[in-house]
Write a protein that holds these residues in place. Structure first.
Motif, PDB file in Angstrom:
ATOM      1  N   PRO A  43       4.477   5.560   0.032  1.00 37.03           N
ATOM      2  CA  PRO A  43       4.054   6.961  -0.098  1.00 37.03           C
ATOM      3  C   PRO A  43       2.710   7.042  -0.810  1.00 37.03           C
ATOM      4  N   VAL A  44       2.031   8.152  -0.638  1.00 30.94           N
ATOM      5  CA  VAL A  44       0.693   8.322  -1.203  1.00 30.94           C
ATOM      6  C   VAL A  44       0.696   8.094  -2.710  1.00 30.94           C
ATOM      7  N   ASP A  45       1.636   8.706  -3.433  1.00 33.03           N
ATOM      8  CA  ASP A  45       1.626   8.579  -4.890  1.00 33.03           C
ATOM      9  C   ASP A  45       1.877   7.141  -5.333  1.00 33.03           C
ATOM     10  N   GLU A  46       2.716   6.418  -4.600  1.00 35.16           N
ATOM     11  CA  GLU A  46       2.979   5.021  -4.919  1.00 35.16           C
ATOM     12  C   GLU A  46       1.757   4.154  -4.658  1.00 35.16           C
ATOM     13  N   SER A  47       1.078   4.433  -3.567  1.00 33.34           N
ATOM     14  CA  SER A  47      -0.143   3.686  -3.243  1.00 33.34           C
ATOM     15  C   SER A  47      -1.162   3.825  -4.361  1.00 33.34           C
ATOM     16  N   ILE A  48      -1.346   5.051  -4.832  1.00 32.30           N
ATOM     17  CA  ILE A  48      -2.304   5.305  -5.910  1.00 32.30           C
ATOM     18  C   ILE A  48      -1.863   4.594  -7.185  1.00 32.30           C
ATOM     19  N   ALA A  49      -0.567   4.653  -7.488  1.00 33.04           N
ATOM     20  CA  ALA A  49      -0.058   4.024  -8.705  1.00 33.04           C
ATOM     21  C   ALA A  49      -0.276   2.512  -8.674  1.00 33.04           C
ATOM     22  N   LYS A  50      -0.048   1.882  -7.525  1.00 35.09           N
ATOM     23  CA  LYS A  50      -0.225   0.432  -7.437  1.00 35.09           C
ATOM     24  C   LYS A  50      -1.700   0.053  -7.574  1.00 35.09           C
TER      25      LYS A  50
END
Length: 330
Positions: free
Chosen positions: A301-308
Motif C-alpha cells: 500500500p502507498v503508506d507502507e511504501s513510504i514508510a519503508k
C-alpha cells in the motif's frame, strides 16, 4: 568522499498505485475510462510519487511506473513482433498474459522516454530511466519466431538498446535495465551478458541492473561480467547471506543493496536497516553502496511504501554519521 556522495539512497522502480488509479485502470480494461483520462491520472500519480520521494529524502528517484502493469507485458504490448498469450501466474494471486514472440521484433517508437522526461521535469534530483532487460523479456515470453533463445535475446537487446540510447539522449543520468530472470537458467548466463553488452555499449549514463529473488549463488561470480556499472541486489529478504559469496570472490561493481523486505507488511526498525548497510560496507566502499528497498514496492500500500523508504533514508543517515565520526582525527 563527503557526506553528500556516500550511501546515496534510491528505490528500485515501482510503487503501489493509488486507489483512484487502480480503479481507473480496471475501468479502462472494461472500456469505461478512455485513454486520455487514464493518462491524466497516471501523470497525477507520478507527480504524487515524485513529491513523496522528495519529502522522504531519497537521493535518486524513480517515476514509480504508474503507467505500467507487468514489467514484461508492458514492453511487449509496444513492440512489433509480439502477440498476447494466455494467462499465467507471476506470483501470489497475480496473473498476466504471457507474451508470445511471434514475429521479427521492432520498436516502432520510444516507449518510456516521455514518462522519464515528465518525471524528471518535476524534480531537481536525478530520476532513473527504467527498462526490462533483454534476457528477462526472453525468459518471461514464449519464443515462436527465432531459431534459438540466443537469437531472440539478441533481437530483444537491439530494441532495448534503442530505448536506452533515447533515454540517454533525453538526459537520464542513471539507466536501470532489470534482469530478475537472469538466474533462472544459469547455463544461459553468457547469453544474458552478451545481450546486455548490446544494450549498454554506447551509453553515457550510469548503468544498473536489478536482480532479485532467485539462486544468486548459481550465477556468482560470473554475474560480475555483466556490462553494467552497478548491480542492484535484494538482500534483506535473504538475510544478507549472498554477501558471504563475496568473501571468496570479491565484488567488483557498485552495489545497490536491499535493506528492507518488500514482501512483508512488517516494518523493519531503523537499526535493523542500518545494520544491513554496515554488512554491505564490508564489501563495497560507502561511495559505491546505495541502500534501497529490496525490490519494487508495487505490492505494498502507498503508506507502507513510504514508510519503508523512510526507514532506508533514516538508516543511511545513521551510518553516514558513524562514518563521519570515524573520519574525524582523534
Amino acid at each position: 568522499m563527503t557526506a553528500d556522495n556516500v550511501l546515496l539512497t534510491t528505490a528500485v522502480g515501482s510503487f503501489g498505485k493509488p486507489d483512484y488509479l487502480q480503479k481507473a485502470r480496471n475501468a479502462n480494461a472494461r472500456g469505461k475510462v478512455g485513454a486520455t483520462e487514464l493518462r491524466d491520472l497516471e501523470r497525477k500519480a507520478t507527480a504524487e510519487w515524485i513529491k513523496a520521494q522528495e519529502e522522504v529524502g531519497l537521493d535518486i528517484l524513480v517515476d514509480g511506473e504508474m503507467y505500467r502493469g507487468d514489467m514484461v507485458a508492458f514492453f511487449a504490448d509496444l513492440l512489433d513482433g509480439y502477440s498476447e498469450g494466455g494467462l499465467v501466474r507471476s506470483y501470489g494471486n497475480r496473473y498476466y498474459h504471457k507474451p508470445v514472440i511471434s514475429g521479427l521484433l521492432k520498436r516502432p517508437k520510444p516507449m518510456t522516454v516521455e514518462w522519464f522526461q515528465y518525471a524528471q521535469s518535476l524534480t531537481e534530483k536525478p530520476v532513473k530511466g527504467m527498462l526490462t532487460g533483454p534476457y528477462t523479456m526472453l525468459d518471461w515470453s514464449y519464443n515462436e519466431a527465432y531459431a534459438t533463445r540466443r537469437d531472440a535475446a539478441l533481437a530483444l537487446a537491439e530494441v532495448v538498446r534503442q530505448e536506452a540510447e533515447d533515454l540517454d539522449r533525453a538526459g537520464a543520468r542513471y539507466i536501470q535495465i532489470d534482469e530478475p530472470a537472469i538466474h533462472a537458467r544459469p547455463e544461459e548466463l553468457e547469453i544474458a551478458i552478451e545481450a546486455m553488452g548490446i544494450v549498454t555499449q554506447n551509453l553515457k549514463a550510469k548503468t544498473i541492473s536489478h536482480i532479485c529473488y532467485g539462486d544468486f549463488a548459481a550465477i556468482y561470480p560470473g554475474i560480475l561480467k555483466l556490462p553494467v556499472d552497478q548491480l542492484d541486489l535484494a538482500m534483506a529478504n535473504y538475510e544478507y547471506r549472498w554477501l558471504d559469496l563475496m568473501d571468496r570472490d570479491p565484488f567488483t561493481k557498485e552495489m545497490a543493496i536491499g535493506i528492507v523486505d518488500v514482501h512483508t507488511h512488517e516494518l523493519e526498525s531503523v537499526d535493523e536497516a542500518a545494520e544491513g548497510i554496515r554488512k554491505g560496507l564490508r564489501y563495497v566502499s560507502a561511495d559505491r553502496l546505495l541502500p534501497h528497498p529490496d525490490c519494487g514496492l508495487k505490492t505494498r500500500p502507498v503508506d507502507e511504501s513510504i514508510a519503508k523508504c523512510r526507514i532506508v533514508v533514516e538508516a543511511a543517515r545513521v551510518v553516514r554519521a558513524e562514518l563521519a565520526q570515524k573520519a574525524v582525527p582523534a
